[in-house]
Design a protein around this motif. Structure first.
Motif, short mmCIF file in Angstrom:
data_model
loop_
_atom_site.label_atom_id
_atom_site.label_comp_id
_atom_site.label_asym_id
_atom_site.label_seq_id
_atom_site.Cartn_x
_atom_site.Cartn_y
_atom_site.Cartn_z
N VAL A 148 -3.94 -21.10 -32.66
CA VAL A 148 -3.42 -19.79 -31.88
C VAL A 148 -4.37 -19.37 -30.80
O VAL A 148 -6.04 -19.97 -31.11
N VAL B 18 -19.81 -14.62 -39.75
CA VAL B 18 -19.21 -16.37 -39.54
C VAL B 18 -19.69 -16.74 -38.08
O VAL B 18 -18.94 -15.89 -37.53
N PHE B 19 -20.25 -17.43 -38.11
CA PHE B 19 -20.41 -18.26 -36.47
C PHE B 19 -21.10 -17.36 -35.90
O PHE B 19 -20.39 -17.44 -34.48
N LYS C 159 -6.34 -17.33 -27.89
CA LYS C 159 -6.38 -15.85 -27.65
C LYS C 159 -5.99 -14.35 -28.06
O LYS C 159 -5.51 -13.81 -27.80
N ALA C 160 -6.54 -14.98 -29.87
CA ALA C 160 -5.40 -14.67 -31.10
C ALA C 160 -5.67 -12.80 -30.33
O ALA C 160 -7.15 -12.54 -29.93
N PRO D 88 -10.64 -18.38 -26.46
CA PRO D 88 -10.83 -19.17 -27.07
C PRO D 88 -9.70 -19.55 -27.97
O PRO D 88 -8.57 -19.00 -28.05
N VAL D 89 -9.91 -20.87 -28.89
CA VAL D 89 -8.33 -21.76 -29.46
C VAL D 89 -9.21 -21.44 -31.33
O VAL D 89 -10.41 -22.12 -31.69
N VAL D 90 -7.98 -20.84 -32.23
CA VAL D 90 -8.64 -20.87 -34.10
C VAL D 90 -7.38 -22.29 -34.26
O VAL D 90 -6.24 -21.75 -33.87
N SER E 251 -18.13 -10.63 -31.92
CA SER E 251 -15.93 -10.55 -32.12
C SER E 251 -16.20 -11.24 -34.21
O SER E 251 -16.72 -11.68 -33.92
N GLY E 252 -14.68 -10.52 -34.31
CA GLY E 252 -14.54 -10.75 -35.41
C GLY E 252 -15.87 -9.93 -36.74
O GLY E 252 -15.84 -9.06 -36.18
N ASP E 253 -16.38 -11.09 -37.56
CA ASP E 253 -17.17 -10.70 -38.43
C ASP E 253 -18.31 -11.37 -37.33
O ASP E 253 -18.78 -12.29 -37.96
N LEU F 26 -16.39 -12.76 -26.67
CA LEU F 26 -15.35 -12.68 -26.66
C LEU F 26 -14.89 -11.15 -26.71
O LEU F 26 -14.11 -10.90 -27.97
N SER G 33 -12.67 -11.05 -38.80
CA SER G 33 -12.94 -13.10 -38.44
C SER G 33 -11.32 -12.91 -38.35
O SER G 33 -10.63 -12.45 -38.98
N VAL G 34 -11.27 -13.88 -37.54
CA VAL G 34 -10.01 -14.17 -36.74
C VAL G 34 -9.61 -14.99 -37.59
O VAL G 34 -8.00 -14.97 -37.63
N TYR H 29 -13.02 -22.75 -36.31
CA TYR H 29 -13.35 -22.32 -34.99
C TYR H 29 -14.14 -23.44 -33.77
O TYR H 29 -14.64 -23.92 -34.35
N MET H 30 -14.24 -23.12 -33.22
CA MET H 30 -14.25 -23.87 -31.37
C MET H 30 -14.11 -25.01 -31.78
O MET H 30 -15.54 -26.04 -32.30
C1 LIG Z 1 -18.59 -18.12 -32.21
S1 LIG Z 1 -17.37 -18.23 -32.97
C2 LIG Z 1 -17.66 -16.63 -33.74
C3 LIG Z 1 -16.20 -16.04 -34.34
C4 LIG Z 1 -16.33 -14.87 -35.44
N1 LIG Z 1 -17.22 -14.69 -35.65
C5 LIG Z 1 -15.08 -14.62 -36.43
O1 LIG Z 1 -15.60 -14.23 -37.09
O2 LIG Z 1 -14.19 -14.69 -36.04
C6 LIG Z 1 -16.45 -18.37 -31.68
C7 LIG Z 1 -14.50 -18.99 -31.80
O3 LIG Z 1 -13.81 -17.85 -32.54
C8 LIG Z 1 -12.68 -18.08 -32.42
N2 LIG Z 1 -12.35 -17.24 -32.24
C9 LIG Z 1 -12.77 -16.10 -31.92
N3 LIG Z 1 -12.00 -15.07 -31.26
C10 LIG Z 1 -10.54 -15.71 -31.14
C11 LIG Z 1 -9.76 -15.38 -30.44
N4 LIG Z 1 -9.55 -13.61 -30.19
N5 LIG Z 1 -8.33 -15.79 -30.37
C12 LIG Z 1 -8.45 -17.09 -31.26
N6 LIG Z 1 -9.26 -17.65 -31.37
C13 LIG Z 1 -10.77 -17.01 -31.39
C14 LIG Z 1 -12.63 -19.50 -31.54
O4 LIG Z 1 -12.48 -20.39 -32.50
C15 LIG Z 1 -13.96 -19.51 -30.67
O5 LIG Z 1 -14.40 -20.20 -30.73
#
Ligand SMILES: C[S@@+](CC[C@H](N)C(=O)[O-])C[C@H]1O[C@@H](n2cnc3c(N)ncnc32)[C@H](O)[C@@H]1O
Length: 242
Positions: A203, A98-99, A205-206, A230-232, A93-95, A42, A123-124, A176-177
């Protein structure tokens, strides 16, 4: 302030939601200077474009639970390159905390005596809230923020987070996920006490040009036109689009 990635060190770095403008200065500095970069799926191309042209980039993402590389394989790559005196950027991706499986990676690095630095990322949940201008907490309706996943471990899919007792009605829940079975997820959450009229925003592909926002309620989640992964999901009384 530290500058540049150091030989033999591993950096667990948050790449944020995709837009390079949202990287920390430290993350950008490490991207420009690391010898080896191990990005998750991601992590956006725009972020990777900041890497040094001489950096070796080894994609280590896993998609839909189908591992292309095992977690042990990722540990092996980090150790191999750090022990060869290269600087290693493990980019998530994100932090990273966090997951992001950071606990497992930290344990492997500590056991091998490799110096590690962790650099936070956005984080997302926070990227989406800022983009849509939705406060995640609200003095009147949301005094708690819960970050949860509906997918806990490889090989073990659970459709909803497990709660003991009723779900607090003054919480914002970020999932998440969430998987793709939104009907089952919503049913479980409604059964745990969240009213079906509770606002919900999904959301997809944020923070990318393909971002897709779907505002609905928990009760209508099963018929909502939610974009691809990906969806959140953001759920709670405070989650209202302006
Ligand atoms: C393995 S987790 C990683 C989270 C990441 N460490 C964070 O802090 O955002 C992956 C999940 O985060 C969410 N996610 C990450 N990037 C995203 C995005 N651009 N748009 C929507 N959901 C996203 C989705 O739920 C995805 O299944």
């Amino acid at each position: 302030m530290n500058s540049g990635a150091q030989p033999g060190h591993v950096y667990l770095v948050g790449a944020g939601p995709g837009n390079p403008d949202l990287l920390t200065l430290r993350a950008a500095d490490l991207l420009r200077t690391a010898d080896v970069i191990l990005p998750d799926d991601l992590v956006s191309e725009d972020v990777l474009a900041l890497a040094s042209p001489t950096a070796e980039i080894i994609a280590v993402g896993k998609r839909c639970g189908q591992p292309r590389i095992t977690q042990a394989g990722i540990h092996g790559l980090m150790l191999e390159h750090a022990q060869a005196d290269r600087s290693v950027l493990r980019l998530k991706s994100g932090d990273p905390l966090v997951f992001g499986r950071a606990g497992e990676e930290l344990a492997a690095l500590r056991e091998a005596g490799i110096p590690v630095e962790i650099v936070p990322g956005i984080s997302v949940a926070f990227a989406v809230a800022a983009d849509l201008q939705i406060p995640l907490t609200d003095r009147a309706s949301a005094s708690k923020l819960i970050l949860a996943t509906a997918h806990h471990a490889e090989g073990k899919v659970e459709l909803s987070p497990s709660w003991s007792g009723a779900f607090p009605d003054d919480a914002t829940l970020v999932i998440y996920m969430p998987g793709r079975n939104f009907g089952a997820l919503a049913s479980d959450l409604i059964a745990s006490g969240i009213p079906q009229e509770t606002p919900c925003v999904a959301v997809s592909k944020a923070s990318t040009p393909l971002q897709h926002v779907c505002a609905t309620t928990l009760g209508d989640l099963h018929v909502a036109a939610i974009g691809p992964a990906p969806v959140v999901l953001l759920i709670g009384r405070a989650i209202k689009l302006p």
